[in-house]
Design a protein around this motif. Structure first.
Motif, PDB file in Angstrom:
ATOM      1  N   GLY B 239     102.973  -4.882  15.230  1.00 24.69           N
ATOM      2  CA  GLY B 239     102.862  -5.168  16.663  1.00 24.69           C
ATOM      3  C   GLY B 239     104.135  -5.683  17.295  1.00 24.69           C
ATOM      4  N   CYS B 240     105.272  -5.273  16.779  1.00 28.42           N
ATOM      5  CA  CYS B 240     106.517  -5.661  17.439  1.00 28.42           C
ATOM      6  C   CYS B 240     106.879  -4.588  18.459  1.00 28.42           C
ATOM      7  CB  CYS B 240     107.646  -5.863  16.431  1.00 28.42           C
ATOM      8  SG  CYS B 240     108.288  -4.343  15.693  1.00 28.42           S
ATOM      9  N   GLY B 241     107.952  -4.793  19.143  1.00 29.05           N
ATOM     10  CA  GLY B 241     108.340  -3.824  20.160  1.00 29.05           C
ATOM     11  C   GLY B 241     109.534  -2.991  19.737  1.00 29.05           C
ATOM     12  N   ALA B 242     109.811  -2.978  18.441  1.00 26.59           N
ATOM     13  CA  ALA B 242     111.015  -2.269  17.986  1.00 26.59           C
ATOM     14  C   ALA B 242     110.941  -0.784  18.319  1.00 26.59           C
ATOM     15  CB  ALA B 242     111.216  -2.476  16.490  1.00 26.59           C
ATOM     16  N   PRO B 326     109.860  -1.850  10.827  1.00 24.41           N
ATOM     17  CA  PRO B 326     109.994  -2.730   9.669  1.00 24.41           C
ATOM     18  C   PRO B 326     108.966  -2.447   8.573  1.00 24.41           C
ATOM     19  CG  PRO B 326     109.919  -3.993  11.720  1.00 24.41           C
ATOM     20  CD  PRO B 326     109.508  -2.595  12.053  1.00 24.41           C
ATOM     21  N   VAL B 327     107.916  -1.702   8.912  1.00 21.52           N
ATOM     22  CA  VAL B 327     106.920  -1.412   7.880  1.00 21.52           C
ATOM     23  C   VAL B 327     106.784   0.100   7.667  1.00 21.52           C
ATOM     24  CG1 VAL B 327     105.624  -3.539   8.153  1.00 21.52           C
ATOM     25  CG2 VAL B 327     105.060  -1.610   9.611  1.00 21.52           C
TER      26      VAL B 327
ATOM     27  N   TYR D 193     110.639  -8.928  19.379  1.00 24.19           N
ATOM     28  CA  TYR D 193     109.842  -9.870  18.586  1.00 24.19           C
ATOM     29  C   TYR D 193     109.486  -9.340  17.210  1.00 24.19           C
ATOM     30  CZ  TYR D 193     109.489 -12.319  23.027  1.00 24.19           C
ATOM     31  OH  TYR D 193     109.785 -12.957  24.202  1.00 24.19           O
ATOM     32  N   ALA D 194     110.300  -8.428  16.703  1.00 25.71           N
ATOM     33  CA  ALA D 194     110.058  -7.962  15.333  1.00 25.71           C
ATOM     34  C   ALA D 194     110.221  -9.128  14.361  1.00 25.71           C
ATOM     35  CB  ALA D 194     111.020  -6.832  14.976  1.00 25.71           C
ATOM     36  N   CYS D 195     111.166 -10.036  14.653  1.00 27.37           N
ATOM     37  CA  CYS D 195     111.387 -11.205  13.797  1.00 27.37           C
ATOM     38  C   CYS D 195     110.117 -12.037  13.706  1.00 27.37           C
ATOM     39  CB  CYS D 195     112.543 -12.047  14.339  1.00 27.37           C
ATOM     40  SG  CYS D 195     112.426 -12.429  16.094  1.00 27.37           S
ATOM     41  N   ARG D 196     109.475 -12.184  14.833  1.00 26.26           N
ATOM     42  CA  ARG D 196     108.253 -12.987  14.877  1.00 26.26           C
ATOM     43  C   ARG D 196     107.096 -12.244  14.218  1.00 26.26           C
ATOM     44  NH1 ARG D 196     105.982 -13.528  20.760  1.00 26.26           N
ATOM     45  NH2 ARG D 196     105.131 -11.477  20.333  1.00 26.26           N
TER      46      ARG D 196
END
Lengths: 142, 340, 659, 299
Positions: B239-242, B326-327, D193-196
């Motif tokens: 659920g990030c915004g990358a 990241p995943v 907010y990938a870090c979070r």
């Protein structure tokens, strides 16, 4: 760096029971000190969040002072101990981020230490003045 | 038409000299990304696709759209006209260039038929001063899949000028749009009419298991919407915004007010549908309350909503969302599932 | 938009001489939401307050800022006035432009003061805009008190509370109440017999219908908050059924085994293994010392059970945990004496005839082991010369404690008199640092010891004590005459320092009260709140707080009792609404607040679904226990907790109004 | 690979015996050659589980409150490296997890790569994750089942990027340079907010960054908002961060978050003698205090 006629702007976050009362005593004792400080009263230093300090810089403060009861004197027993821990870490964080620590001050001022308060404020203002206006932070504004 | 590398350099230096903004791939913090260059030598040539798309120069991540002052009775509003500089994007990729049409579709939605409808002037003004000079890709990496979504490493869509590298290291120039033609005219002195052999362009493999037409059709099926497979594919999504912030076609934004004292700015900021609070209602209800629903929405947006509402495509196959995740959530896996 | 009124007080000339109050008022008028501003000579005067009320009503104001003196002066005054005008008192804020502006910036041009006052008032106005109306809260109250410790302070407190008609539970660790006072012979400066004045109080207490006495018991756990404490008390197994025991003493008489007596202090002085600590013990019920009783060690003997007529002996008795709910707690756990073995130069432990002050009390006591005759421990001889050494451990930061133990000057003087009264030809010497005899009739008492009873006072420290030919030789300095003295004494008495009770810190942690570096309990304010702790509802009496003598201990016991009584005289507790508040929707249940709270005011609360199952846990604030410090708010990473009256929004608004 | 085989066997055993309903481990993705978290619920799928130096993710992320959907799947077993296992201790300390609620498949690890795309069959000093260079938990400090034999502790990546050295060097610079260093990084922050999101200890129901009224942290990706966000993020992880390094790995713009996190870890260790993640007893150091805490900087 220093502008002509520039005076630093300092926000002091102080606890209600010791430092605020100490500052009051400085008043009742008619001690004179430099005026560039704006006090924000909180019940206890334990209430003070690092966010307050960041926000103060964002809103134009050139320096910040956080002050409360001496160890053992906390009206709430241990609020200042909690605060002290947070400051140890937060101060190192600010330092690591490259913020000039002349802008960030911590102190214990009791309700009876009017003289200490006067000297502290004068000194803090002088130190912040020597650091100059906090342009580096201001430049973060879009 | 050919522009020699040296002449391209002269061209770029002249543009910069004229105070124009030249955006090109540069190396920063170990990453190739689009950024403003100070000189031709800043450009990095060894890249597949920069980590960002150049959309941020048309649609900035954060920009002020109004300023206000809280007065005694009213709030005094003052519009903001963005500071416009003529901009040349040099070295964009065909996939990114194609995405400008997608962005424009959203920011001018229905306004062509009905002028009373809203047009996002901030976007349009910036687009109006931007010339996109694309350089066709010689090859892709394993995450590139433009060919699977109907583009190629040399598609001209969205570019004003398309450059292709020649075997001598120069560039063949093809003006695509009127703007491109005018640009070429303006700088005709730097361009020769010679011919050179082009370097071979290696197309990314078309993924056989994927059929975008089929995906669109299947997504219209309500049962597919409720298929438990969505949960499975998106379970690992954090659920990030990358992905959305790297995506050249993602266009969602949020409006915030930021004030100091009695004065403030209203800012338009990129927002990501993957964020939990993206759809949070004031009531506290959140229609997309878990992550797979948010991820499903992103997919639907690209492959159902876009094709239904606009003629442009929602996905240009640039592969950024795959590279940046990241995943290692790979959108192609889901495309494949829906092509079955 | 808000409808805020701003009053700028001139405070006569106190503010007006360095602040242009009219200009400040005008400036404030420019602020959005401010609909009325005025400066006035004395806002706190009756006329000023009436003005405030009138303006609130006439202009339908929903908030008031008074720029005046410190909120510590008149915040209450103005909030009351607002309330009288129908405005929520927490919609009134004070900008401190006197103590923190006009009085500290002496710029006569008024430029500095006006500028700063403008800033301070503006910040206060913006803060006020975020003030929510708050209501004081009422908390129910359990009108029953717990007194911990049955020494004279605890006895006094318990009696006073009980006399007011409230129930009291008194918990005493030892088998009998009485404390140290029961060990004393006579008391200064009146020389009444300690037992004679104490025993009636002990009996009165034990007979009081409102008092429940739990001896041989200890407080294990304290939960809750003022008005509503839940206390667990461990009632140690006495091995004697209290209801059956008649106190006849037959068991003690017949018991063949002995162990060291705690009460008699003296080494080698024994009591029985089933025992009452002293003859006048209250309750007069023996306990079996299981650590020394062979019945418990090797299952042998059992004589006491055989001889007990009422069959009150119960070897199988277990410790019992009693849970009690009380509204207030008085802590009166007393003191210990510093062990003086480490003071090698005084020979304690090495030389038999070097004894502690408390030992001397027992020697001099009519009910003591010698029947009140002064006889030295080594050979039972009546000592002809006795040296009393003061400040053993006290006022000795290096090896002892830096503080003065307060009672030693007086009791050493008393000792010289007791000695002189019993051994008329004897000679008493006292080594002292200073004589501290402040107190009613105290100095006269010391003078009497010196002038009438002939005690020789030597100002100076003792350098060594050693034995020679059956005598105890004391070498020391007489700093007044500047000479070294050597005294051939028969006995030496050490006035050892008062130290906190062993386990004092652990109890404090259980109670949630604070203690100083030594372990004495902290009062809330050393002058103005001498018997309160910082934990509401817990009070202090006697030497658990610091060294003090009997009159002070008794006065403190009564003072603590009066605090309890005044608390209990209310229907319920009224609290200021400056309290933490949890936004349960976003609480993570990480318990940072729970562990950080100095008052244990955070509770772990389960949120349940319709079927009754626990959906998740959240923090909840116990409004009775919360004192409004805000430590939890800063501890909360996601700011799911806030402090009413000092909310994040209020602080933010003030910071945001800096410019 | 031996460990991989053992891992699959153990997973099958746990699933077959219904001791767990779910095994969270690593598996290959369909395209590319990436390793991603996989959620195995059926014994016949255990062969999807893999173990190799690309298994960088800290999978304890999925047993936090952020994943109600995973929680609904039942009792999980999680594959944990030493660094990941430390997270579990902190989660237990903070009431987010009960030890018995999860089965830990501890896997001794001799180093993973910094970013998967750098892996070329071998972990080298060039591609190793910075956490592995200073690793002291090659063998997980807690686990229910250890997969394969323990390995020798200690690092073998001489000459690799050393976080502590970098911190030291940064510390030595004048503050103006440090400020410039960080501002260059923070200004690049895109607030994705990938870090979070990747951090198992950033489990807040509502992140402070999402809180408005008041909005302590500007949401805009300008310097002001980015600095506030990054400082607050670092502050809130102080004394809690177990150095799994995921935040820095997840960052699309390469902000060296390990530096700032580990700097504060060093401060916390020096000041409070606390190293997060080594035990589940006690409390995170910033919610407790000691009377002896230093105050040489307080006037």
């Amino acid at each position: 760096m220093e502008e002509k006629g520039w005076e630093p702007r300092i926000v002091a976050f102080v606890c209600n029971w010791c430092t605020y009362a100490g500052a009051d005593l400085a008043g009742t004792s008619r001690l004179e000190y430099r005026p560039e400080v704006r006090i924000i009263k909180l019940p206890c230093t334990g209430r003070i969040d690092p966010l307050f300090i960041i926000k103060a810089f964002e809103k134009g403060a050139d320096g910040v002072l956080v002050s409360g009861c001496h160890p053992g004197d906390c009206h709430y027993t241990s609020g200042n101990y909690h605060a002290r821990r947070r400051w140890i870490v937060f101060r190192e964080l600010l330092k690591f981020a490259g913020i000039d620590l002349r802008r960030v001050h911590f102190s214990w001022v009791s309700a009876s230490e009017a003289l200490k308060w006067r000297d502290l404020i004068n000194e803090v203002i002088e130190t912040v003045r020597s650091a100059g206006p906090f342009e580096a932070y201001r430049r973060l504004n879009p | 038409m050919i522009i020699k590398r040296n002449d391209l350099k002269r061209l770029v230096e002249d543009l910069i000299g004229q105070g124009k903004r030249v955006i090109a791939p540069i190396m920063r913090m170990g990453l190739v990304e689009y950024g403003e260059i100070g000189s031709f030598d800043d450009i990095t040539w060894d890249y597949i696709n920069p980590r960002n798309s150049f959309k941020e120069f048309l649609f900035p991540q954060t920009e002020a759209i109004a300023r206000y002052r809280i007065g005694k009775k009213d709030v005094e509003l003052e519009g903001v006209i963005p500071e416009l500089r003529e901009t040349i994007v040099l070295g964009s990729r065909p996939c990114d260039a194609a995405s400008t049409a997608s962005l424009r579709s959203v920011f001018t939605w229905g306004a062509e038929e009905d002028p009373s409808r809203f047009r996002d002037d901030f976007y349009l003004m910036r687009e109006g001063v931007t010339t996109v000079m694309t350089i066709a890709c010689l090859k892709g990496d394993e995450d590139c899949f433009c060919t699977t979504v109907g583009l190629t490493p040399e598609s001209p869509e969205g570019s004003d000028i398309l450059l292709k590298e020649t075997v001598r290291g120069n560039f063949a120039v093809t003006p695509v749009t009127e703007r491109g033609k005018a640009f070429v005219e303006e700088w005709r002195d730097y361009i020769t009419d010679e011919r050179e052999d082009l370097k071979e362009i290696e197309y990314p493999e078309v993924l056989e298991g994927i059929d975008t037409g089929k995906i669109g059709a299947r997504l219209s099926d309500v049962d597919v919407f409720d298929d438990p497979v969505w949960q499975e594919v998106a379970r690992k999504c954090i659920g990030c915004g990358a992905c959305t912030f790297s995506c050249p076609t993602c266009h969602c934004f949020d409006i915030v007010d930021e004030a100091t004292g009695y004065e403030g700015e209203r800012r338009k900021n990129w927002d990501a549908c993957q964020f939990e609070y993206f759809t949070l209602h004031a009531s506290g209800h959140n229609p997309r309350d878990t992550q797979f629903k948010r991820w499903r929405n992103r997919f639907l947006c690209k492959f159902h909503i876009y094709p239904t509402k606009f003629t442009s495509t929602g996905c240009v196959g640039c592969g950024r969302c795959i590279r940046v995740c990241p995943v290692a959530l790979d959108i192609r896996e889901v495309m494949e599932w829906l092509s079955r | 938009m808000a409808r805020i009124g701003v009053f700028v007080c001139q405070c006569g000339n106190n503010i007006a001489s360095t602040v242009d109050t009219q200009k400040v008022a005008e400036e404030m008028k420019k602020i959005p939401g401010v609909v009325y501003t005025q400066d006035y000579k004395f806002m706190c005067s009756a006329v000023g307050q009436e003005l405030l009320k009138k303006v609130v009503k006439e202009h339908r104001l929903d908030g008031i800022v008074v720029a005046a003196c410190s909120p510590h002066m008149h915040e209450k005054t103005f909030r009351k006035a607002c309330e009288a005008a129908g405005l929520n008192p927490y919609r009134c804020e004070i900008a401190n432009i006197r103590e923190q502006c006009s009085w500290v910036h002496h710029d006569k041009t008024k430029k500095t003061g006006t500028l700063k006052s403008t800033d301070l008032t503006r910040m206060t106005i913006e803060r006020l805009k975020k003030n929510k109306p708050l209501k004081t809260i009422n908390i129910p109250l359990k009108k029953k008190a717990l007194v911990i410790g049955g020494g004279i302070a605890g006895i006094q407190a318990a009696l006073d509370i009980a006399e007011s008609g409230y129930e009291v539970i008194l918990v005493e660790k030892e088998p009998s109440i009485g404390g140290h006072m029961a060990q004393l012979s006579e008391t200064f400066p009146t020389m009444d017999c300690s037992q004679c004045i104490l025993t009636p109080k002990m009996v009165e207490l034990s007979m009081h219908e409102k008092v429940r006495l739990l001896t041989y018991s200890e407080v294990e756990k304290v939960e809750g908050y003022i008005g509503n404490f839940r206390v667990q008390i461990r009632k140690k197994a006495k091995s004697v059924i209290e209801d059956l025991c008649t106190g006849c003493g037959e068991c003690i008489e017949k018991c063949p085994f002995k162990a060291d007596s705690e009460f008699e202090v003296m080494k080698g002085h024994k009591r029985k293994v089933i025992y009452v600590p002293f003859p006048q013990a209250v309750p007069n019920i023996p306990v079996i010392d299981r650590e020394h009783c062979p019945k418990f060690l090797k299952d042998k003997c059992g004589i006491c059970a055989k001889v007990c007529g009422p069959k009150a002996i119960d070897y199988s008795q277990q410790d019992e945990i009693i849970t009690e709910e009380v509204g207030a707690i008085v802590v009166a756990t007393g003191y210990d004496l510093m062990p003086v073995e480490s003071f090698g130069e005084y020979g304690y432990g090495r030389i038999k005839d070097v004894v502690s002050g408390l030992y001397f009390e027992r020697l001099a006591s009519a009910s003591g082991p010698t029947g009140g005759e002064i006889r030295r421990p080594s050979d039972g001889k009546v000592p002809e010369t006795v040296v009393f050494i003061q400040c053993v451990g006290s006022r000795d930061p290096k090896r002892g404690v830096p503080y003065c133990s307060k009672i030693c000057c007086m009791y050493s003087a008393k000792h010289t008199m007791l000695y002189k009264h019993k051994v008329h030809h004897g000679q008493a010497y006292v080594f002292y640092m200073d004589i501290r005899s402040g107190g009613k009739r105290y100095d006269e008492f010391v003078r009497r010891a010196i002038e009438e009873e002939g005690a020789v006072y030597l100002r100076g420290r003792v350098s060594s004590v050693y034995e020679r030919d059956g005598k105890v030789i004391v070498e020391g300095a007489d700093t007044l005459s500047g000479t070294q003295v050597e005294i051939e004494a028969d006995m030496v008495v050490l006035a050892t320092a008062i130290v906190p009770r062993k386990g004092a810190k652990e109890l404090a942690q259980r109670l949630g009260i604070s203690y100083d570096t030594y372990g004495f309990y902290n009062e809330s304010h050393p002058k103005l709140r001498p018997v309160e702790t910082n934990t509401a509802g817990i009070f202090l009496a006697g030497t658990c707080q610091g060294p003090m003598d009997i009159p002070d201990s008794v006065a403190q016991g009564s003072a603590a009792a009066s605090k309890v009584i005044s608390l209990f005289s209310r229907e319920d507790l009224v609290r200021e609404p400056i309290l933490a508040e949890v936004d349960e929707r976003v609480c993570n249940a990480c318990w940072d607040c729970y562990y950080a709270c100095p008052y244990s005011a955070i509770e772990q609360h389960p949120l349940k679904g319709r079927d009754g199952s626990i959906v998740r846990w959240v923090a909840r604030v116990n409004e009775g226990a919360c004192q409004g410090c805000g430590v939890c708010v800063a501890a909360c990473r996601s700011k799911a907790i806030d402090l009413k009256g000092y909310t994040d929004e209020q602080v933010y608004a003030a910071i945001n109004a800096l410019v | 690979m031996d460990r991989e085989k053992k891992l699959r066997e153990k997973a099958r055993e746990l699933l077959e015996s219904k001791e767990v309903d779910l095994v969270i481990g690593y598996g290959w993705t369909r395209y590319g050659k990436r390793v991603a978290p996989v959620f195995i619920t059926r014994p016949e799928d255990v062969d999807r589980l893999i173990w190799n130096p690309m298994c960088v993710n800290n999978l304890t992320l999925y047993i936090t409150r952020k994943y109600p959907d995973v929680k609904a799947m039942g009792r999980p077993a999680v594959v944990v490296k030493g660094c990941d296992a430390k997270t579990v201790n902190v989660l237990i300390q903070e009431g987010q997890l009960k030890r018995e609620d999860v089965v830990l498949l501890g896997i001794p690890c001799e180093g993973v790569v910094y970013r998967q795309e750098l892996y070329d069959g071998e972990v080298t000093k060039e591609n190793v994750s910075p956490k592995c260079v200073v690793c002291d938990v090659k063998n997980p400090p807690l686990y229910d089942h250890l997969i394969g034999e323990k390995v020798e502790e200690g690092s073998g990546f001489e000459g690799a990027r050393n976080i502590y050295q970098e911190i030291e060097e940064l510390d030595k610079k004048p503050e103006g340079e440090r400020w410039a260093f960080w501002m260059e990084h923070f200004e690049r922050c895109i607030r994705c907010y990938a870090c979070r999101q990747i951090c198992p200890l950033c489990y807040c129901e509502r992140c402070i960054a999402e809180k408005n009224m008041p909005q302590w942290i500007d949401t805009s990706a300008h310097g002001r908002g980015n600095v506030a966000w990054n400082l607050k993020r670092a502050m809130d992880l102080a004394g809690r961060c177990v150095f799994c390094g995921e935040c820095e790995r997840a960052c699309p713009v390469n902000i060296p978050l390990n530096l700032i996190n580990q700097k504060l870890s060093m401060v916390v260790e020096e000041s409070f003698n606390h190293r997060p993640g080594y035990e589940s007893e006690g409390h995170p150091p910033l919610i407790v205090y000691s009377l002896e805490d230093r105050e040489d900087f307080i006037r």
